[in-house]
Scaffold this motif. Structure first.
Motif, mmCIF file in Angstrom:
data_model
loop_
_atom_site.group_PDB
_atom_site.id
_atom_site.type_symbol
_atom_site.label_atom_id
_atom_site.label_comp_id
_atom_site.label_asym_id
_atom_site.label_seq_id
_atom_site.Cartn_x
_atom_site.Cartn_y
_atom_site.Cartn_z
ATOM 1 N N VAL A 184 -14.927 -16.301 -6.388
ATOM 2 C CA VAL A 184 -16.372 -16.292 -6.606
ATOM 3 C C VAL A 184 -16.802 -17.709 -6.938
ATOM 4 C CG1 VAL A 184 -18.244 -15.469 -8.078
ATOM 5 C CG2 VAL A 184 -16.448 -13.892 -7.361
ATOM 6 N N TRP A 185 -17.736 -18.214 -6.143
ATOM 7 C CA TRP A 185 -18.212 -19.589 -6.317
ATOM 8 C C TRP A 185 -19.724 -19.555 -6.424
ATOM 9 C CZ3 TRP A 185 -15.974 -24.093 -7.422
ATOM 10 C CH2 TRP A 185 -16.684 -25.276 -7.217
ATOM 11 N N ASN A 186 -20.246 -20.029 -7.541
ATOM 12 C CA ASN A 186 -21.691 -19.999 -7.789
ATOM 13 C C ASN A 186 -22.259 -18.591 -7.646
ATOM 14 O OD1 ASN A 186 -21.861 -22.764 -8.328
ATOM 15 N ND2 ASN A 186 -22.240 -23.279 -6.180
ATOM 16 N N GLY A 187 -21.489 -17.607 -8.113
ATOM 17 C CA GLY A 187 -21.953 -16.228 -8.113
ATOM 18 C C GLY A 187 -21.792 -15.485 -6.810
ATOM 19 N N ARG A 188 -21.199 -16.135 -5.789
ATOM 20 C CA ARG A 188 -21.028 -15.484 -4.485
ATOM 21 C C ARG A 188 -19.587 -15.649 -4.010
ATOM 22 N NH1 ARG A 188 -25.691 -17.580 -0.547
ATOM 23 N NH2 ARG A 188 -24.906 -19.595 -1.260
ATOM 24 N N PRO A 189 -19.098 -14.694 -3.204
ATOM 25 C CA PRO A 189 -17.725 -14.806 -2.721
ATOM 26 C C PRO A 189 -17.570 -15.952 -1.733
ATOM 27 C CG PRO A 189 -18.814 -12.962 -1.651
ATOM 28 C CD PRO A 189 -19.761 -13.456 -2.711
ATOM 29 N N ALA A 190 -16.415 -16.585 -1.793
ATOM 30 C CA ALA A 190 -16.086 -17.677 -0.878
ATOM 31 C C ALA A 190 -14.580 -17.667 -0.654
ATOM 32 C CB ALA A 190 -16.540 -19.023 -1.446
ATOM 33 N N VAL A 191 -14.139 -18.292 0.429
ATOM 34 C CA VAL A 191 -12.719 -18.353 0.759
ATOM 35 C C VAL A 191 -12.265 -19.803 0.693
ATOM 36 C CG1 VAL A 191 -10.981 -17.992 2.566
ATOM 37 C CG2 VAL A 191 -12.807 -16.316 2.237
ATOM 38 N N THR A 192 -11.172 -20.050 -0.036
ATOM 39 C CA THR A 192 -10.573 -21.375 -0.079
ATOM 40 C C THR A 192 -9.291 -21.362 0.744
ATOM 41 O OG1 THR A 192 -9.242 -20.945 -2.073
ATOM 42 C CG2 THR A 192 -11.487 -21.743 -2.401
ATOM 43 N N LEU A 193 -9.051 -22.434 1.484
ATOM 44 C CA LEU A 193 -7.882 -22.555 2.342
ATOM 45 C C LEU A 193 -7.181 -23.881 2.037
ATOM 46 C CD1 LEU A 193 -9.580 -21.514 5.711
ATOM 47 C CD2 LEU A 193 -8.120 -20.060 4.289
#
Length: 264
Positions: free
Chosen positions: A207-216
């Motif tokens: 969760v990044w800034n309140g929203r889901p995100a994917v890190t690679l």
């Protein structure tokens, strides 16, 4: 004169839909569709970009029987999950309020078997390809081995189980894109024989800034990170951002200096 008719399959993004088998296929991955979901997708494919109403789907798939108002939306939701699609920013299936559904990318029917009139041409091409391969083998008996790419399952680190389906859909998308890389062999676990040169792709749903995100993050043996990427926040943009990021990684791996050839 009898002419054999080739069975049809449809290309939908990175997937191939096989109506007779009720399956979506991408490389080695297979996703089995429930019968009504497969028939609904087949109808959308046949109509190729046209709007198909909910009533038409009921008549075609349920043979006009009375069904719950949620029956068709549930089937559409299952198809979106299987395709890794998002209703809010769809790549494949679009919902048009009070009108119906439409397959965005017009699927192309693909022949699964050559027609008899063309078999001689395919045979000639296969023979020429074999001659070329033999010539390459004579000129370079030791080929560069493919780069082993280890792709563990995407880790859901959001702290919320409701994002687990998103993690699984992202994992399937990553695997599909990785299997399309040239000169790369994909594994789930580090291959013991090639562990000294295997690249590992670490993927996490956060969760990044309140929203889901994917890190690679791509790591060489020993843990040295040579490539990183992150999607913008929000479920709707994750598929497109992942596709673009994997395209960049694929180019880096294909253009990277090859390891020294080794004899078995």
């Amino acid at each position: 004169m009898n002419t054999a008719v080739a069975a049809e399959r449809y290309e939908i993004g990175d997937w191939q839909f096989w109506p007779d088998a009720n399956e979506l296929r991408a490389g080695q991955e297979r996703r089995r569709l429930e019968h009504r979901a497969a028939r609904t997708l087949e109808l959308l494919c046949r109509r190729r970009g046209q709007i198909v109403s909910q009533g038409e789907i009921v008549r075609e798939v349920w043979s006009g029987r009375t069904v719950s108002p949620n029956s068709v939306p549930v089937v559409i939701s299952d198809l979106r999950q299987a395709l890794g699609d998002d209703a809010r920013e769809p790549l494949h299936i679009e919902t048009l309020a009070k009108r119906g559904y439409r397959l965005l990318a017009s699927p192309k029917p693909v022949e699964t078997a050559p027609r008899p009139a063309r078999r001689w041409l395919y045979g000639m091409l296969a023979t020429l390809a074999l001659i070329v391969l033999i010539g390459v083998g004579v000129a370079r008996p030791w080929r560069t081995p493919p780069t082993p790419l280890v792709l563990p399952a995407v880790r859901n680190e959001t702290g919320s189980p409701r994002y687990q389906p998103l993690a699984e859909a992202t994992d399937a998308l990553l695997m599909t894109r990785a299997q399309a890389f040239g000169g790369v062999e994909v594994f789930r676990q580090p291959p013991p024989r090639h562990a000294d040169r295997a690249v590992t792709l670490d993927a996490r749903l956060v969760v990044w800034n309140g929203r889901p995100a994917v890190t690679l993050a791509a790591e060489r043996p020993g843990g040295a990170v040579f490539w990183v990427a992150m999607t913008r926040g929000g479920e709707a943009v994750i598929p497109g951002d992942v596709v673009r990021a994997m395209g960049d990684l694929g180019r880096r791996l294909e253009n990277a200096p090859a390891p020294a050839d080794r004899r078995p």
